[in-house]
Design a protein around this motif. Structure first.
Motif, PDB file in Angstrom:
ATOM      1  N   HIS A  73     -48.755  31.095   1.927  1.00 48.65           N
ATOM      2  CA  HIS A  73     -48.082  31.773   0.821  1.00 48.65           C
ATOM      3  C   HIS A  73     -48.843  31.552  -0.488  1.00 48.65           C
ATOM      4  O   HIS A  73     -48.350  30.866  -1.395  1.00 48.65           O
ATOM      5  CB  HIS A  73     -46.640  31.279   0.688  1.00 48.65           C
ATOM      6  N   GLN A  76     -47.693  31.436  -4.603  1.00 48.55           N
ATOM      7  CA  GLN A  76     -46.271  31.152  -4.661  1.00 48.55           C
ATOM      8  C   GLN A  76     -46.081  29.670  -4.930  1.00 48.55           C
ATOM      9  O   GLN A  76     -46.816  28.833  -4.406  1.00 48.55           O
ATOM     10  CB  GLN A  76     -45.567  31.525  -3.352  1.00 48.55           C
ATOM     11  N   MET A  78     -43.857  26.114  -4.929  1.00 49.51           N
ATOM     12  CA  MET A  78     -42.805  25.371  -4.250  1.00 49.51           C
ATOM     13  C   MET A  78     -42.737  23.995  -4.892  1.00 49.51           C
ATOM     14  O   MET A  78     -43.773  23.365  -5.123  1.00 49.51           O
ATOM     15  CB  MET A  78     -43.131  25.234  -2.759  1.00 49.51           C
ATOM     16  N   VAL A  88     -37.668  26.693   0.652  1.00 55.01           N
ATOM     17  CA  VAL A  88     -38.542  27.816   1.017  1.00 55.01           C
ATOM     18  C   VAL A  88     -38.554  28.083   2.515  1.00 55.01           C
ATOM     19  O   VAL A  88     -38.932  29.177   2.947  1.00 55.01           O
ATOM     20  CB  VAL A  88     -39.986  27.579   0.517  1.00 55.01           C
ATOM     21  N   GLU A 122     -48.510  38.135   2.848  1.00 56.99           N
ATOM     22  CA  GLU A 122     -49.858  37.634   2.539  1.00 56.99           C
ATOM     23  C   GLU A 122     -50.765  37.614   3.766  1.00 56.99           C
ATOM     24  O   GLU A 122     -51.647  36.775   3.891  1.00 56.99           O
ATOM     25  CB  GLU A 122     -49.772  36.229   1.932  1.00 56.99           C
ATOM     26  N   TRP A 322     -55.867  32.110  -2.772  1.00 64.27           N
ATOM     27  CA  TRP A 322     -54.950  32.316  -3.897  1.00 64.27           C
ATOM     28  C   TRP A 322     -55.441  33.431  -4.819  1.00 64.27           C
ATOM     29  O   TRP A 322     -54.657  34.266  -5.269  1.00 64.27           O
ATOM     30  CB  TRP A 322     -54.814  31.012  -4.682  1.00 64.27           C
ATOM     31  N   TYR A 325     -54.468  37.002  -4.409  1.00 66.38           N
ATOM     32  CA  TYR A 325     -53.074  37.387  -4.655  1.00 66.38           C
ATOM     33  C   TYR A 325     -52.593  37.019  -6.056  1.00 66.38           C
ATOM     34  O   TYR A 325     -51.472  37.353  -6.437  1.00 66.38           O
ATOM     35  CB  TYR A 325     -52.156  36.717  -3.624  1.00 66.38           C
ATOM     36  N   SER A 326     -53.439  36.345  -6.825  1.00 71.00           N
ATOM     37  CA  SER A 326     -53.026  35.893  -8.153  1.00 71.00           C
ATOM     38  C   SER A 326     -52.808  37.080  -9.089  1.00 71.00           C
ATOM     39  O   SER A 326     -53.534  38.076  -9.032  1.00 71.00           O
ATOM     40  CB  SER A 326     -54.089  34.967  -8.742  1.00 71.00           C
ATOM     41  N   ASP A 335     -50.151  30.997 -11.639  1.00 75.66           N
ATOM     42  CA  ASP A 335     -49.473  31.002 -10.349  1.00 75.66           C
ATOM     43  C   ASP A 335     -50.220  30.209  -9.278  1.00 75.66           C
ATOM     44  O   ASP A 335     -49.838  30.230  -8.109  1.00 75.66           O
ATOM     45  CB  ASP A 335     -49.195  32.433  -9.865  1.00 75.66           C
TER      46      ASP A 335
END
Length: 903
Positions: A73, A76, A78, A88, A122, A322, A325-326, A335
């Protein structure tokens, strides 16, 4: 499902160690048994560095479930605790420490099933990344890779997936408009909602803030508003109302500047009130930080292609996952989970950003996808730009974006402007600064790894086109050899400096130790005034100045040649090449200014003092180990260059804070905000907090904890935290005492079921520590200045603040000079009142909060009690009495003063 997992799981806290086996058994282990098992068996862990610290086994490794989550993920967050993991994964939170190990196996099974979900968002890039991680022997790869199906066609991943930014026309200058108080109140009503309570203080604040957006009628004289608004007024929406209204009407951008990353994140959330639609909000609100916060794609490419090895290479792969998808590529407070880099003990995350100013701009193959360039262009089109004080000052002083410089600013956390300006406009000729400049000019040292590129590599096309420019580059590279190089600290310690700058630094070191009055064996940093220099220092200054002059001359010449090349516009200069040269000119100008400041510092040696500056010599040390040596220069009043550089060109600015006056009068706020240096004075506004401090809070001054007695201090913290059942924020003025107290009470609190976390102790970044603290009402957190300012933890999670003592300022050379210039003891008192007010401000954040503010110092002067809001009860008592007060906190007794009367 968990039975299929072949690996046991290990959990360790200060209260014990537990192992959950594949057979379903959970048993307690000794620390020695746990270490032996971890050395022989791959174990499922959560936050391996933290578990390693608790076991006292620094080389612990295993299958860290946080790494698995980051892979599955990306981008994201956590909370990295069992409770956060339960949230989660949809599992029940373990009820005891002994249950955590078994829970980790259940959570692992749940996470490993993620690829089976057809809606896994993802999935793209996962197979490709997993293959690379398998080659790097990532412990999770054998469990993850078989669960991923090879895509039928090559995946669009990272560099091919990232969107390109587009150039746009320059934004027109803002129109001249006037916004009325009625319009501001109407916009505020829209932001707060139709059914919201009409808060008089907030409405008055919003109208007063609107004066900063009136048309300017005098050159170099912005409409400056100083507004002190107590906690709970609703400052954010109060200034966003006129800011957004002006932006809509004038077509201009408002830069909202903060001091802490926590407030930047909070502001980003608040702008949802302005723009509920996510797509519109992304277009109209942009968060900007310094370029060192953003991932550099060229550095990442180098890391992925072999520039990193071992665990650092695994980190690079997870960061790449990461990055795909950032939302913005922000590695510090964005993020990217703050806990991810800390999982890698010798992490290379800093090497993935541009911290040395080596960007080659349009010469980079990823320039059109660069996160930094995208953020700069997005902010040029945005209505609200959420920045920070340092970035605002850097952009004003030497930014490349002069055409889009804002005309309206809001400086939230305005009480920090003075300190931010102090750091920005200072100069330091030190070994560390010298070696960084050398690397920037010459490129990597022989045999070193990495993508560092010197001037010659970055401007090779200019050198081949322009003979004079090429000669200037060559001369600068030759002159930079006089700067410190690798191993300089050891050479100075051995009395064998190499070159004129190292010789100067050796003289600085010798004189600083010679004039030490505090005992050089204490392990702290040393400093002394740059006055009456020794013969050795004066003798070293001449050659050092000549060496720097030999460097700055070709740098100035190169800058002029680059400007000439721009003017000539040769055939090979397309748009990207022009942008690259413009960037090089800006970067070169910054470095030239730096060397110029160094030359001014050297000229001070043996010469007259400049009354505008404070100069001193320093040896930086940490726990007895030297890490830097050099000369320092700060403005006596840094608000002066701030006013000249930032405020004067602006048309309007709001400076606001809950503690803007530091417990004093408006003269204090004017002096520290730069208002004194403007031709036109500011307007003032004050709104007191709406909270009922007489019933919601109490200040307790403990009178029987002996100063300097670490055991007594630790006993006080331990008893108070146990009495309050957690929910405590412990604030320290020295890291050494923080660590000493933590070491003495962590086990005791763990046995009570009260988690304790500490900045400078736990291998977790500060932002994540606050997230953990906020998430668990029984947890307590200890830290230093970073936790005193900008921490927003409303509700039961923070119900007691404990300070180890009165936060007197450190007696540095700089402080002594400002103390003389600004009123002696009253200057010290202002600093202390401001720190106390900020610390107290962490306690009551909502109308239903209740709490104690405890100061473990009998020496608290009564004159400093004005730091606390009017009406707040203040009581001096013994530790036993304070513990009795703290025992009432879990019940959230509504009237603390009634408890005092009953006692």
């Amino acid at each position: 499902m968990t039975a299929a997992l072949p690996h046991p799981a290990l959990h360790a806290s200060y209260s014990g160690v537990w192992l959950a086996t594949p057979g379903g058994e959970t048993r307690a282990l000794s620390r020695g048994e746990a270490i032996r098992m971890a050395a022989d068996t791959p174990l499922i862990l959560m936050n391996a560095p933290l578990i390693a610290q608790r076991l006292g086994y620094g080389e612990l490794s295993g299958l860290d479930i946080l790494e698995l989550f980051a892979f599955l993920h990306p981008a994201q967050f956590m909370v990295p605790t069992p409770k956060g993991l339960a949230r989660v994964t949809g599992l029940d939170t373990p009820q005891s420490e002994a249950d955590v190990a078994g829970f980790l196996r259940e959570a692992t099974a749940r996470l490993l099933a993620t690829p089976d979900d057809p809606d896994w968002a993802e999935r793209e890039g996962a197979w490709t990344c997993a293959q690379s991680l398998a080659r790097l022997r990532w412990p999770w790869a054998p469990l993850v890779a078989p669960r991923l199906i090879r895509p039928e066609r090559a995946e669009r991943w990272l560099f091919s997936k990232l969107p390109e930014w587009e150039e746009g026309a320059a934004r027109p200058s803002p129109r001249t408009v006037t916004i009325t108080g009625a319009d501001v109140e109407a916009r505020l009503d829209r932001l707060t909602g139709a059914g919201a309570e009409r808060r008089t203080g907030q409405r008055g604040y919003a109208v007063a803030a609107g004066h900063a957006f009136a048309p300017r009628d005098m050159r170099d004289s912005p409409n400056l508003v100083l507004a002190e608004a107590g906690t709970g007024i609703g400052k954010t929406l109060g200034y966003l109302a006129p800011a957004s209204l002006w932006s809509d009407a004038a077509g201009g951008a408002v830069w909202v500047s903060t001091f802490t990353k926590a407030l930047q994140r909070q502001l980003g959330h608040e702008t949802r009130r302005l723009f509920p639609d996510a797509a519109e909000r992304k277009r109209r609100v942009v968060t900007r930080k310094g370029r060192e916060n953003y991932l550099c794609l060229l550095n990442l490419e180098d890391a992925l292609q072999g520039g990193f090895a071992g665990r650092a290479a695994i980190l690079a792969q997870l960061v790449a996952r990461w990055a795909a998808y950032s939302s913005d590529g922000d590695m510090v407070g964005g993020d990217l989970p703050g806990w991810l880099p800390t999982l890698f003990r010798r992490n290379g995350s800093t090497a993935l950003t541009d911290r040395r100013g080596e960007c080659i701009y349009a010469g980079c193959p990823h320039y059109r996808k660069c996160f930094i360039e995208r953020a700069a262009r997005a902010s040029a089109e945005a209505d609200i730009v959420i920045a920070n004080h340092a970035l605002v000052m850097v952009n004003a002083a030497r930014g490349r974006e002069s055409d889009s410089r804002p005309t309206r600013y809001v400086f939230d956390e305005g009480h920090h402007l003075f300190d931010a300006a102090d750091a920005m406009f200072a100069a330091a000729l030190t070994g560390q600064e010298g070696i960084e400049l050398r690397r920037w000019v010459t490129g990597p040292e022989r045999g070193s790894r990495g993508r560092r590129r010197g001037l010659a590599a970055r401007l090779s096309d200019v050198a081949s086109y322009d003979e004079q420019g090429g000669r200037a580059i060559s001369q600068a590279v030759d002159a930079a050899m006089a700067l410190p190089s690798d191993g300089w600290l050891q050479r100075l310690a051995e009395g064998e400096p190499f070159g004129p700058i190292e010789t100067l630094l050796a003289a600085v070191r010798g004189l600083t130790y010679a004039r030490d009055t505090k005992g050089s064996d204490a392990g702290y940093g040393l400093e002394t005034e740059l006055a009456e220099p020794s013969a050795e220092l004066v003798e070293a200054a001449g050659p050092a100045g000549e060496a720097l002059d030999s460097l700055v001359r070709p740098m100035v010449a190169l800058g002029r040649r680059l400007e000439a090349v721009l003017a000539e516009a040769p055939d090979w200069m397309d748009g990207p090449a022009r942008a690259r040269i413009e960037g090089a000119i800006a970067s070169l100008g910054w470095r030239t200014e730096t060397v110029g400041a160094w030359l001014a510092l050297i000229a001070r040696i043996g010469g007259p003092a400049d009354p505008d500056f404070v100069d001193w010599l320093a040896v930086g040390r940490m726990e007895g180990r030297e890490y830097d040596i050099g000369l320092h220069r700060h403005w006596l009043d840094p608000s002066r260059p701030f006013a000249k550089t930032v405020l004067e060109p602006a048309h309007g600015a709001l400076v606001t804070s809950a503690t803007l006056r530091a417990g004093g009068d408006w003269a204090v706020a004017e002096a520290r905000s730069g208002a004194n240096h403007l031709m036109r004075g500011p307007s003032h506004f004050e709104a007191v907090s709406p909270f009922d401090y007489a019933n919601q809070a109490e200040v307790v001054i403990v009178t029987d904890v002996k100063r300097g007695d670490l055991s007594a201090l630790a006993n006080a913290y331990g008893r108070l935290i146990v009495a309050s059942e957690g929910g405590a924020l412990g604030l320290f003025t020295a890291i050494r005492r923080l660590r000493g107290v933590h070491a003495r009470i962590a086990d005791r609190l763990a046995r009570e079921g009260l988690p304790l976390y500490a900045q400078h102790v736990d291998p977790i970044d500060t932002g994540t520590l606050v997230d953990i603290f906020r998430d668990d009402p029984r947890a307590s957190l200890m830290g230093t200045d970073a936790l005193r300012d900008g921490v927003d933890v409303p509700g039961d999670s923070l119900r007691m603040v404990v300070m180890e003592g009165v936060p007197w300022p450190k007696p540095t050379v700089l402080h002594a000079a400002r103390r003389v210039a600004e009123g002696g003891r009253e200057y010290d008192d202002r600093i202390v009142r401001a720190k106390l007010a900020q610390a107290f401000g962490r306690l009551i954040r909502r109308a239903d909060d209740r709490g104690l503010f405890i100061l473990l110092s009998a020496a608290m002067p009564s004159r400093l009690l004005t730091a606390f809001p009017e009406g707040t009860p203040v009581t001096r008592m013994t530790l036993d009495e304070a513990v009795a007060r703290a025992q009432r906190l879990p019940s959230r007794a509504p009237l603390l003063h009634e408890a005092r009367e009953q006692a």
